[in-house]
Design a protein around this motif. Structure first.
Motif, short mmCIF file in Angstrom:
data_model
loop_
_atom_site.label_atom_id
_atom_site.label_comp_id
_atom_site.label_asym_id
_atom_site.label_seq_id
_atom_site.Cartn_x
_atom_site.Cartn_y
_atom_site.Cartn_z
N PHE A 28 -9.45 -12.89 -62.81
CA PHE A 28 -10.66 -12.22 -62.36
C PHE A 28 -11.26 -11.49 -63.56
O PHE A 28 -10.63 -10.59 -64.11
CB PHE A 28 -10.36 -11.21 -61.25
CG PHE A 28 -9.86 -11.83 -59.99
CD1 PHE A 28 -10.71 -12.53 -59.14
CD2 PHE A 28 -8.52 -11.73 -59.62
CE1 PHE A 28 -10.25 -13.10 -57.96
CE2 PHE A 28 -8.05 -12.30 -58.45
CZ PHE A 28 -8.92 -12.99 -57.62
N VAL A 33 -8.14 -9.80 -65.00
CA VAL A 33 -6.94 -9.57 -64.20
C VAL A 33 -6.28 -10.93 -64.02
O VAL A 33 -6.86 -11.83 -63.41
CB VAL A 33 -7.29 -8.98 -62.81
CG1 VAL A 33 -6.01 -8.76 -62.01
CG2 VAL A 33 -8.09 -7.70 -62.93
N ALA A 42 -4.33 -12.59 -62.15
CA ALA A 42 -3.71 -12.50 -60.82
C ALA A 42 -2.70 -13.63 -60.57
O ALA A 42 -1.61 -13.40 -60.07
CB ALA A 42 -4.78 -12.52 -59.75
N GLU A 56 6.50 -8.41 -54.88
CA GLU A 56 5.90 -7.11 -54.59
C GLU A 56 4.39 -7.22 -54.48
O GLU A 56 3.78 -8.17 -54.98
CB GLU A 56 6.21 -6.14 -55.74
CG GLU A 56 7.60 -5.55 -55.72
CD GLU A 56 7.95 -4.93 -57.07
OE1 GLU A 56 8.10 -3.71 -57.12
OE2 GLU A 56 8.05 -5.68 -58.06
N SER A 57 3.81 -6.19 -53.89
CA SER A 57 2.37 -6.11 -53.74
C SER A 57 1.69 -6.21 -55.11
O SER A 57 2.14 -5.62 -56.08
CB SER A 57 2.06 -4.78 -53.07
OG SER A 57 0.69 -4.60 -53.02
N GLY A 58 0.63 -7.00 -55.19
CA GLY A 58 -0.13 -7.12 -56.43
C GLY A 58 0.32 -8.24 -57.35
O GLY A 58 -0.24 -8.42 -58.43
N CYS A 59 1.35 -9.01 -56.95
CA CYS A 59 1.86 -10.03 -57.87
C CYS A 59 1.09 -11.35 -57.78
O CYS A 59 1.40 -12.30 -58.47
CB CYS A 59 3.35 -10.25 -57.67
SG CYS A 59 3.74 -11.04 -56.12
N GLY A 60 0.08 -11.41 -56.89
CA GLY A 60 -0.77 -12.60 -56.87
C GLY A 60 -0.56 -13.53 -55.68
O GLY A 60 -1.11 -14.63 -55.67
N LYS A 61 0.19 -13.10 -54.69
CA LYS A 61 0.50 -13.97 -53.55
C LYS A 61 -0.75 -14.35 -52.76
O LYS A 61 -0.97 -15.52 -52.46
CB LYS A 61 1.51 -13.29 -52.60
CG LYS A 61 2.79 -12.83 -53.27
CD LYS A 61 3.74 -12.18 -52.29
CE LYS A 61 3.24 -10.92 -51.61
NZ LYS A 61 2.97 -9.79 -52.49
N SER A 62 -1.56 -13.35 -52.40
CA SER A 62 -2.76 -13.65 -51.60
C SER A 62 -3.73 -14.51 -52.39
O SER A 62 -4.33 -15.44 -51.84
CB SER A 62 -3.46 -12.36 -51.16
OG SER A 62 -2.63 -11.65 -50.29
N THR A 63 -3.88 -14.20 -53.67
CA THR A 63 -4.77 -15.00 -54.51
C THR A 63 -4.30 -16.45 -54.52
O THR A 63 -5.10 -17.37 -54.34
CB THR A 63 -4.82 -14.42 -55.94
OG1 THR A 63 -5.21 -13.05 -55.86
CG2 THR A 63 -5.79 -15.20 -56.81
N PRO A 65 -1.51 -6.44 -64.43
CA PRO A 65 -1.76 -7.85 -64.70
C PRO A 65 -2.92 -8.07 -65.67
O PRO A 65 -3.24 -9.20 -66.02
CB PRO A 65 -2.09 -8.43 -63.31
CG PRO A 65 -2.50 -7.28 -62.48
CD PRO A 65 -1.89 -6.04 -63.07
#
Ligand code: ADP
Ligand code: SF4
Ligand code: MG
Length: 354
Positions: free
Chosen positions: A31, A45, A47, A66-73, A300
């Motif tokens: 991003f 970023v 991601a 963990e939160s923020g590691c890029g799973k949703s992306t 990131p």
């Protein structure tokens, strides 16, 4: 006793009919960050930063981190809700990475997403009938017997009542709302479901019910799943394989039993040690030592050189800062990206004690 029975390491189950339904290669999403008066791009970023994996037809791949590691992306890229910066996504051998809206339409039926928050993902002003029937209207598909009948069947399939058709989302509990979201995702008979933390927003007591529903639906409808979770306990019972993500990378991916029995990446070991061990015998015999990760997840935007986990890793050596460990197969069905993996099998077949 036959030779096969005597073998200590069971041979992997034959799976000749399992072709990858989804293949992801070098998948990347940066991003851009713009700043200054000219709004020039000054960074990004990272991601999702170059990941490879496959999901076979009929199986469940769990993705944790963990939160923020890029799973949703990653989930949004795979379902083509977001455009990758680089890399390739293939569905049944077809490159779908850059398909336009028109060419993507038939695939939109095949790949559906279930979202994390059943409160915000359902329009509060629409009835359950309108919500679950929306995919038919969007795809201009007329199910046999009409939309209403099809929606009522979907509701029943997901453990809801056909009478819920005219009700509104606020009349339902979190678990029921997630069932509505699942019914909507199933409307067009998809082949694959990407579920982004489908139970994280739910009460612990009903998480298992929703996970079990997903499990039953998979068997009944022959679905392929990619299930994202932030801890290892949620995906344990439903996954055939599990991928562990850290700062935009897959650091370990393995068959479920292999991963839980002998995690190899120090990060996986740490995640695992945070999961309570329900079996008292294993707890008494030491079980797993609890590892507390030091420090925060680095940004990131500017990830550490070499191995991204090195700033929190208790095994880090010089090489970890200079050379990025590639994701390689340590044993059949078990890949890890670490210079000094745990539980590595030594030459004589014994497990090295780390
Ligand atoms: N649209 C976006 N624009 C900028 N940064 C984003 C965007 N979406 C996600 N990110 C960043 O990308 C990283 C990964 O986010 P995400 O995929 O949501 O992780 P996870 O689902 O594992 O919590 C985070 O640092 C997040 O802030
Ligand atoms: S490569 Fe080095 S820093 Fe990274 S996980 Fe392995 S031991 Fe730790
Ligand atoms: Mg997420």
């Amino acid at each position: 006793m036959t030779d096969t029975q005597a073998a200590t390491i069971p041979a992997p189950a034959p799976a000749p009919d399992r072709q990858p339904l989804l293949r992801v290669t070098g998948l990347t999403r940066h991003f851009p960050i713009h700043s200054g008066l000219m709004r020039r791009q000054t960074g990004a970023v990272r991601a999702v930063d170059g990941i490879d994996f496959t999901v076979n037809a009929g199986e469940t791949l769990g993705v944790v981190g963990e939160s923020g590691c890029g799973k949703s992306t990653m989930g949004r890229l795979v379902t083509r809700l977001d455009e990758p910066t680089a890399g390739k996504i293939e569905f049944e051998g077809t490159d779908i990475t850059h398909l336009g809206v028109g060419a993507m339409r038939p695939l939109r039926r095949d790949i559906q997403m279930i979202f994390q928050d059943p409160y915000s993902s359902l329009n509060p002003r629409h009835t359950v009938g309108t919500i679950v029937g929306a995919p038919f209207r969007l795809q201009k598909a007329e199910p046999e017997g009409g939309v209403k009948k099809a929606v009522q069947e979907l509701l029943e399939l997901c453990g809801l009542s056909p009478e819920h058709y005219n009700r509104y989302p606020h009349e339902f509990s979190g678990g029921q709302r997630q069932r509505i979201g699942i019914a909507r995702a199933l409307a067009l008979r998809p082949r694959m479901i990407v579920a982004d933390e489908p139970v994280s927003a739910l009460d612990v007591s009903i998480q298992a019910q929703v996970v079990n529903l997903l499990d039953d639906l998979q068997r009944e409808l022959g679905l392929t799943y990619l299930i994202i979770a932030h801890d290892l306990s949620v995906v344990r019972h439903v996954s055939d394989r599990v991928a562990v993500m850290y700062l935009g990378k897959i650091v370990e991916i393995a068959d479920r039993d292999s991963l839980y029995r002998a995690p190899m990446h120090p990060y996986t070991t740490a995640l695992m040690s945070a999961v309570p061990v329900p079996d008292p015998r294993r707890r008494q015999s030491g079980g797993r030592e609890r590892i507390l990760l030091k420090g925060d997840v680095p940004s990131p935007i500017n990830p550490p050189s070499g191995c991204r986990f090195r700033t929190r890793c208790w095994k880090a050596q010089e090489i970890c800062a200079t050379q990025e460990p590639p994701l390689v197969a340590a044993t059949a069905g078990h890949q890890v990206a670490c210079h000094f993996p745990e539980n590595a099998v030594t030459g004589d077949g014994a497990r090295a004690s780390a």
